[in-house]
Scaffold this motif. Structure first.
Motif, short mmCIF file in Angstrom:
data_model
loop_
_atom_site.label_atom_id
_atom_site.label_comp_id
_atom_site.label_asym_id
_atom_site.label_seq_id
_atom_site.Cartn_x
_atom_site.Cartn_y
_atom_site.Cartn_z
N ASN A 108 0.83 -1.21 0.00
CA ASN A 108 0.00 0.00 0.00
C ASN A 108 0.86 1.26 0.00
N LEU A 109 1.92 1.26 0.80
CA LEU A 109 2.80 2.44 0.85
C LEU A 109 3.50 2.69 -0.48
N ILE A 110 3.92 1.62 -1.14
CA ILE A 110 4.56 1.78 -2.46
C ILE A 110 3.55 2.36 -3.45
N ASN A 111 2.35 1.84 -3.46
CA ASN A 111 1.32 2.34 -4.37
C ASN A 111 0.95 3.79 -4.10
N GLN A 112 1.08 4.22 -2.85
CA GLN A 112 0.80 5.62 -2.49
C GLN A 112 1.99 6.54 -2.76
N GLY A 113 3.11 5.95 -3.17
CA GLY A 113 4.32 6.75 -3.43
C GLY A 113 5.05 7.14 -2.16
N ALA A 114 4.76 6.47 -1.05
CA ALA A 114 5.35 6.82 0.24
C ALA A 114 6.70 6.14 0.49
N ILE A 115 7.09 5.20 -0.38
CA ILE A 115 8.39 4.52 -0.23
C ILE A 115 9.22 4.78 -1.47
N GLU A 116 10.38 5.39 -1.25
CA GLU A 116 11.30 5.67 -2.36
C GLU A 116 12.15 4.44 -2.65
N ARG A 117 12.57 4.31 -3.91
CA ARG A 117 13.31 3.12 -4.32
C ARG A 117 14.65 2.97 -3.63
N ASP A 118 15.26 4.03 -3.13
CA ASP A 118 16.55 3.89 -2.44
C ASP A 118 16.39 3.59 -0.95
N LYS A 119 15.15 3.31 -0.54
CA LYS A 119 14.87 2.94 0.86
C LYS A 119 14.49 1.47 1.00
N ILE A 120 14.32 0.78 -0.13
CA ILE A 120 13.89 -0.62 -0.10
C ILE A 120 14.50 -1.35 -1.28
N ARG A 121 14.79 -2.63 -1.11
CA ARG A 121 15.31 -3.45 -2.20
C ARG A 121 14.66 -4.83 -2.12
N PHE A 122 14.20 -5.30 -3.28
CA PHE A 122 13.51 -6.58 -3.39
C PHE A 122 14.41 -7.63 -4.03
N PHE A 123 14.27 -8.87 -3.57
CA PHE A 123 15.10 -9.98 -4.03
C PHE A 123 14.24 -11.20 -4.34
#
Length: 187
Positions: A108-123
């Motif tokens: 939900n936070l990603i969809n709202q634009g509340a999480i920037e890409r340099d704060k999270i990494r997916f594997f």
């Protein structure tokens, strides 16, 4: 940048230049997410895949890169981040970096634009070692252990040349390897 012999979660494992032909670990930089008497778990930080988050989970509208976390459970998605105040149930790895947490909230936070890409990494997948396996690999000089001197800025470091920069920083004989081709046999 210090090299240590004591393995702890939060440390980085830098693949020795001698690891050639191992698709997962050749020139890898691994963040140790957990280390205990039962084994170790880590995520390869510098092996981006051709997938984006939206391609794997269509209900998330974000073009965040997906990384190859390692050869174990490559059909599962994992994430690390620096925003535990936003993502409940996160587990601290060390130095302001966290592992996992509530995925619905994260989505939900990603969809709202509340999480920037340099704060999270997916594997996709993770790197895993059974009890004492990592210690054995260290004894055979497969890995160099380093403290994460970047702290929570670790996710801001571009994956391209990440291994090379870590090897150059070691100096000495390692600096020579920094410009060697990835597979010297093809040279």
């Amino acid at each position: 940048m210090t090299t240590e012999n004591n393995i702890q979660k939060g440390h980085l494992l830098i693949a020795e230049p001698s690891i050639i032909g191992d698709v997962s670990f050749n020139r890898a930089v691994v963040l140790l997410a957990d280390h205990s008497n039962e084994g170790s778990i880590g995520f390869i930080l510098n092996k981006p895949l051709s997938y984006t988050l939206t391609e794997l989970i269509p209900e998330i509208d974000a073009s965040f890169k997906i990384y190859n976390g390692g050869p174990v459970e490559q059909d599962n998605l994992y994430f690390i981040h620096t925003i535990p105040d936003l993502i409940p149930d996160s587990i601290e790895i060390a130095n302001g970096i966290y592992w996992g947490g509530d995925f619905e909230t994260t989505k939900n936070l990603i969809n709202q634009g509340a999480i920037e890409r340099d704060k999270i990494r997916f594997f996709l997948g993770y790197s895993g070692w059974s009890a004492l396996q990592l210690e054995e690999e260290l004894e055979t000089n497969s890995w160099i252990i380093q403290q994460n001197d970047s702290r929570k800025d670790l996710l801001k470091i571009p994956s391209i040349d990440f291994w090379k920069k870590r090897i150059i920083a070691l100096g000495g004989e390692y600096a020579i390897w920094s410009n060697a081709p990835e597979n010297p046999i093809l040279n």
